[in-house]
Design an enzyme around this catalytic site. Structure first.
Site, mmCIF file in Angstrom:
data_model
loop_
_atom_site.group_PDB
_atom_site.id
_atom_site.type_symbol
_atom_site.label_atom_id
_atom_site.label_comp_id
_atom_site.label_asym_id
_atom_site.label_seq_id
_atom_site.Cartn_x
_atom_site.Cartn_y
_atom_site.Cartn_z
ATOM 1 N N TRP A 1 34.064 35.426 48.759
ATOM 2 C CA TRP A 1 33.064 34.377 48.504
ATOM 3 C C TRP A 1 33.693 32.989 48.330
ATOM 4 C CZ3 TRP A 1 32.647 39.274 46.428
ATOM 5 C CH2 TRP A 1 31.548 40.023 46.876
ATOM 6 N N HIS A 2 34.812 32.759 48.973
ATOM 7 C CA HIS A 2 35.482 31.463 48.874
ATOM 8 C C HIS A 2 35.339 30.671 50.174
ATOM 9 C CE1 HIS A 2 38.333 33.153 45.513
ATOM 10 N NE2 HIS A 2 37.065 33.069 45.138
ATOM 11 N N TYR A 3 34.236 30.866 50.877
ATOM 12 C CA TYR A 3 34.065 30.167 52.148
ATOM 13 C C TYR A 3 33.856 28.669 51.918
ATOM 14 C CZ TYR A 3 29.155 31.470 51.060
ATOM 15 O OH TYR A 3 27.940 31.687 50.449
ATOM 16 N N LYS B 1 44.158 38.047 48.634
ATOM 17 C CA LYS B 1 43.496 36.985 49.392
ATOM 18 C C LYS B 1 44.590 36.092 49.942
ATOM 19 C CE LYS B 1 41.537 32.467 48.360
ATOM 20 N NZ LYS B 1 40.997 31.558 47.339
#
Length: 606
Positions: A544-546, A444
């Site tokens: 899923w780190h928006y 990421k």
């Protein structure tokens, strides 16, 4: 090219179902198995491990169903969103005030000991599902939590703080930040037992140059480390809902299955801005309930509905870009063009490493924090589950590989029927078990620099808004991804990781196989040789780190008060310009506690 390992040979004999299988895994990297009633379930085999926590929550008399809520009620604080930030915030505010916490989902815990039939909860559109699946306009499959505890019920459980630089840039009080982190850690953070695959990944990262070895720490520091986890030593998940056990019972009411449709505003003499004085929410039967703030200038509505929910609710309430609101027939209360802007999602790219030996199940425990702006993590599976039954009422469970869990790559929700899931499970059953051995190494990137926006699709508060993330729009993000992929290549080739790779498998073949997995809806360019840049672009996924959409300085001030109105704050990940640390949940939880303490102090200040 001939397959170079038993796993690749098995994959080659069942190309089509295996691509579906692989997509299911890649889509489930940070989502544990979900039951048909929308509960989070045990990491190791859907057991009844949550019965005790369920009993503890149900014994709290302040938790109720929306249908049992009064049609009219009054509180000092109304917190919209019982997620990763909303739960610690509400628990803290309840110490000295009357607080209402509204959550659109249900309880996170169920006794799963008798559960036999598993369905894909992410495809479920009912209110019982803990998550809503959506696809961004970029073509990347994603999910939005809908359960008390929010994303902490669905993620990989990794716990790590933001960097000191992040805290300074945010303008936070470092002492209060540290004490708030410690409050979170006492409640639900544990030191993981590191299995051999994760230990090999740690050693391989060090061998690949991601140094120094920082051991076990919550701190965000360059090098390789073991972080915390919200899974205890028995494998049981703890969530942000656990914070509610620390609330003052007489100070808190939690209402479940409550969908907030709008914030109520009014004019007030002597105040030049609209003043928030309550909210309207609907129960599952469609009955409208009104909640008002008690008299007093320091009572507030607080949005903690997340990156999608908070900007969406502001726009539905008339606070947002004027032209966009008018296009949906919404009366404009405040023309605020920055609502919904600056939304970002940290792109993730992953590679599956087939293993010649069985690999124990593990989620993220080790992280390599590189100097080049990428973070390297990994997840592994004990053969990613073995089929347990093919009875009329049971679908075979493949753990993270399961067609009942994760996101099934490109399979649309409408096609994810029980029959389709059964066919996928049967196809996987016929594969060589060795095809399931191994783990994923993922990267990421920091930031990211690329940003997008959120827009309303409709005025229905139950529907997800349209989201554009613009992955890799900025060259800096792509450069960071490439460096991350190059680090993963060195990890795979390292001596430390050699026990978990086939001797005759090349790095090129591993990446080529992973590149063929249909993990998103983006077009593919079929070729034998892919550049790292092409791999990054074509295999991009979410982790899923928006975040973003209600940035500090653009939509809210330094105290998270919404510009242009009174009595309204936003306290969640939508206020972040960049994702904190390698994994944000620690900082989102901390922020709820941090701001709860600050708001309490403001209340008693003359």
């Amino acid at each position: 090219r001939m397959p170079s390992s038993p796993a690749q040979m098995a994959l080659g004999r069942a190309r089509s179902p295996t691509l579906v299988l692989a997509a299911a895994v890649l889509g489930a990297l940070c989502v544990v198995a979900l039951s048909e009633d929308g509960a989070c379930v045990h990491l190791h085999g859907f057991s009844g491990g949550f019965a005790r926590q369920l009993q503890q929550l149900e014994n709290l008399r302040f938790v109720q169903h929306a249908q049992d809520a009064p049609l009219v009620s009054h509180y000092n604080y109304i917190v919209v969103g019982g997620g990763t930030s909303g739960c610690p915030l509400a628990a803290t505010l309840s110490e000295h005030s009357r607080v209402l916490l509204l959550e659109r989902g249900g309880l996170p815990y169920r006794n799963m000991s008798n559960q036999e039939h598993f369905t894909d909860a992410l495809a479920d559109t009912s209110l019982a599902s803990p998550a809503q699946r959506f696809v961004s306009t970029d073509g990347v499959v994603n999910a939005r939590a809908r359960v008390l505890g929010g994303g902490s019920c669905l993620n990989a459980g990794f716990y790590t703080r933001a960097s000191n630089e992040y805290v300074r840039t945010a303008g936070w009080d470092a002492g209060l930040v540290n004490s708030s982190y410690r409050w979170v850690e006492r409640a639900l953070v544990f030191r993981p037992d590191v299995p051999p695959w994760q230990a090999a990944l740690r050693d391989a990262l060090l061998e690949a140059g991601v140094t120094p070895d920082n051991g076990f720490t919550f701190d965000h520091v360059t090098g390789t480390k073991i972080g915390g986890t919200i899974f205890d030593n028995s494998g049981q998940r703890h969530t942000a809902a656990d914070f509610l056990r620390h609330a003052r019972p007489r100070g808190l009411t939690v209402v479940l299955y409550a969908t907030v449709s709008r914030i109520l505003f009014r004019s007030q003499e002597g105040v030049p801005y609209p003043v928030a004085y309550g909210v309207v929410f609907a129960d599952p039967l469609g009955v409208q309930h009104r909640v008002y703030l008690r008299d007093g200038g320091k009572n507030e509505v607080i949005l903690s509905a997340g990156t999608l929910g908070s900007p969406q609710l502001l726009m539905l309430s008339g606070v947002g870009p004027q032209a966009h609101l008018e296009a949906h027939g919404i009366q404009v209360l405040v023309d605020q063009p920055m609502v919904g802007q600056g939304v970002a999602d940290n792109p993730m790219n992953s590679v599956f490493i087939p293993s010649p030996v069985p690999v124990g199940l593990s989620l993220v425990q080790v992280v390599g924090i590189t100097k080049s702006g990428s973070f390297i993590e990994g997840v592994s599976g004990s053969e990613f589950g073995i089929p347990v039954s093919d009875g009329a009422r049971r679908l075979a469970s493949f753990g993270l590989f399961s067609p009942q869990t994760g996101q099934l790559g490109t399979l649309p929700p409408g096609q994810r029927t029980p029959e389709a899931l059964q066919r996928a499970a049967e196809a996987m059953r016929r594969l060589d078990r060795r095809a399931f051995r191994g783990g994923f190494i993922l990267e990421k990137i920091l930031g990211p620099v690329s940003t997008g926006h959120i827009e309303l699709r409709s005025t229905d508060p139950r529907a997800n808004p349209a989201v554009t993330f613009n992955y890799f729009q900025e060259a800096e993000d792509l450069e960071r991804c490439v460096r991350g992929i190059q680090t993963i290549e060195r990890v795979i080739q390292s001596r430390a990781f050699s026990n978990f790779t086939y001797a005759n498998t090349t790095v090129e073949s591993i990446f080529t196989d992973s590149a063929n997995f249909p993990v998103n809806l983006l077009p593919r360019h079929v070729n034998d040789s892919r550049s790292p840049e092409q791999y990054c672009r074509e295999t991009v996924m979410t982790i899923w780190h928006y975040h973003g959409g209600c940035h500090v300085g653009a939509v809210v001030d330094d105290n998270y008060r919404v510009f242009g109105v009174r009595g309204l704050r936003v306290i969640d990940s939508s206020t972040f310009r960049y994702s904190p640390g390698t994994n944000p949940q620690a900082t989102v939880m901390m922020l709820g506690r941090y701001m709860g303490i600050k708001i309490q102090a403001e209340r008693w200040r003359k």
